[in-house]
Scaffold this motif. Structure first.
Motif, PDB file in Angstrom:
ATOM      1  N   PRO A   1      -9.550   9.158   8.506  1.00  0.00           N
ATOM      2  CA  PRO A   1     -10.896   9.714   8.702  1.00  0.00           C
ATOM      3  C   PRO A   1     -11.863   8.700   9.314  1.00  0.00           C
ATOM      4  CG  PRO A   1     -10.682   9.005   6.437  1.00  0.00           C
ATOM      5  CD  PRO A   1      -9.361   8.669   7.124  1.00  0.00           C
ATOM      6  N   LEU A   2     -12.703   9.186  10.188  1.00  0.00           N
ATOM      7  CA  LEU A   2     -13.813   8.390  10.722  1.00  0.00           C
ATOM      8  C   LEU A   2     -15.130   8.914  10.155  1.00  0.00           C
ATOM      9  CD1 LEU A   2     -12.682   7.945  14.444  1.00  0.00           C
ATOM     10  CD2 LEU A   2     -12.795   6.176  12.670  1.00  0.00           C
ATOM     11  N   TYR A   3     -15.084   9.328   8.906  1.00  0.00           N
ATOM     12  CA  TYR A   3     -16.260   9.841   8.213  1.00  0.00           C
ATOM     13  C   TYR A   3     -16.088   9.594   6.723  1.00  0.00           C
ATOM     14  CZ  TYR A   3     -13.315  13.678   6.698  1.00  0.00           C
ATOM     15  OH  TYR A   3     -12.290  14.395   6.112  1.00  0.00           O
ATOM     16  N   GLY A   4     -17.168   9.731   5.981  1.00  0.00           N
ATOM     17  CA  GLY A   4     -17.109   9.550   4.541  1.00  0.00           C
ATOM     18  C   GLY A   4     -17.692  10.740   3.803  1.00  0.00           C
ATOM     19  N   ARG A   5     -17.418  10.800   2.517  1.00  0.00           N
ATOM     20  CA  ARG A   5     -17.959  11.830   1.634  1.00  0.00           C
ATOM     21  C   ARG A   5     -19.045  11.206   0.762  1.00  0.00           C
ATOM     22  NH1 ARG A   5     -16.860  17.171   2.827  1.00  0.00           N
ATOM     23  NH2 ARG A   5     -14.817  17.277   3.828  1.00  0.00           N
TER      24      ARG A   5
END
Length: 364
Positions: A250-254
């Protein structure tokens, strides 16, 4: 509207390593010309969807222009990158895909139309991102769909004397849905025989749908099987050759909003989604951490990073955790890795670290 229909398809030859990324079609501020093709071998255009009644792809003139620009730009990159268009995605109508896959006639229409789109707009292949077949029957139909698709690819290639199209699929991180009340597993025999590789989506393990903080894409997890190593091993143990498995990164976070900012480790209680309504891109996370002086913590147990910014908690991956995962992918003998999603990176920071960390062996 131009209605696309009619052809056939197989796929055998691919580069030894897959360094892939999905390109969101809505990335207007990140055109195909901004993609650094030296970091990638395959770029997936995300997404196209068939008509939910006819199951043919209807390509408007404006979309046609976008597709031609996408494939032409990447074909002439230095070096060139192969292109696939991805069908479906997380926001797609899963029930429509299930209906399509349920009968030979609708499968045939869908397959022929997909091949036509690929050839008309210069793609090297097609990727199916069906999230997710919801029953054992859907899984059986998925197996039939892929078998017929592969046969059609072979016939089309033989008839046109062109290289066969690539055929791939984005799949759940695990071969079976062990967290679901509806037990079901992917038809591994069909995937193994008919796909060039699978893109295992090793992310979205934890999020604000649960009010307990956790890593978005844990490599390991000492407390559960919700982790990448378990998922990838389940595919391999079920008979999927490692060289047909590509690891998703992933190139995103939660994000979460903490109940108590002083209790802020993994597993802390939250009261809802944090910044970005629960999701931030890596670029946004770096910016937030810098501007708000966030506390960044590396968690060795899960090989993940989290940051605490006031009452906000963000679980994500950085260059270090990503390169560690790439190393494990090589240790498992996997085909490569892919990112969701290309435009979320910050100045290709993570993408470039990942590309450099894949050490070529002598066969490559």
């Amino acid at each position: 509207m131009t209605t696309i229909s009619g052809c056939l398809a197989e796929s055998t030859t691919t580069p030894p390593v897959v360094k892939g990324a999905y390109y969101p079609s809505w990335s207007t501020s990140f055109p195909p010309s901004a993609i650094n093709t030296s970091l990638f071998t395959h770029i997936f255009y995300a997404f196209l969807a068939p008509n939910n009644v006819t199951f043919k792809f209807e390509i408007s003139n404006s979309t046609a222009a976008v597709l031609v620009n996408f494939t032409t730009t990447l074909r002439h990159g230095s070096p060139p990158a192969k292109t696939l268009f991805s069908i479906g995605g997380g926001g797609a109508d899963s029930e429509a895909l299930a209906r399509m896959a349920s009968s030979p006639s609708s499968r045939g229409v869908f397959i022929d139309s997909a091949i036509d789109v690929a050839r008309m707009f210069g793609f090297d292949g097609v990727d199916l991102d069906w999230e997710f077949p919801e029953s054992p029957k859907d899984m059986e139909n998925l197996g039939r769909l892929l078998k017929e698709w592969r046969q059609a690819i072979g016939k089309e290639s033989k008839y046109t004397h062109r290289p066969p199209l690539l055929l791939t699929a984005a799949v759940y991180f695990s071969v079976d849905f062990f967290l679901s009340p509806v037990p079901r597993s992917f038809p591994v025999a069909s995937l193994r025989k008919n796909l060039d590789w699978i893109n295992a989506m090793c992310y979205d393990f934890h999020g604000a749908w649960s009010n307990i903080t956790g890593p978005n894409a844990a490599l390991f997890d000492p407390n559960s099987n919700i982790n990448s190593i378990y998922g990838l091993s389940s595919w391999i143990n079920a008979g999927m050759p490692p060289k047909k498995v590509v690891m998703g990164l992933p190139l995103y976070g939660r994000t979460w909003h903490l109940k108590d900012p002083k209790v802020n480790g993994i597993g802390s209680i939250a009261v809802g989604p944090g910044p970005g309504d629960g999701v931030l891109t890596y670029s946004q996370i770096v910016k937030l951490n810098k501007e708000e002086n966030g506390t960044v913590v590396y968690d060795a147990d899960t090989v993940s990073v989290y940051s605490v910014v006031g009452s906000s908690w963000i679980g994500y991956d950085d260059p270090l955790t990503t390169t560690t995962k790439v190393g494990y992918a090589q240790a498992l003998g996997l085909r490569g890795y892919f990112f969701w999603a290309l435009s979320f990176d910050k100045n290709s920071d993570i993408s470039s670290h990942a590309s450099r960390s894949w050490i070529l062996d002598k066969s490559e």
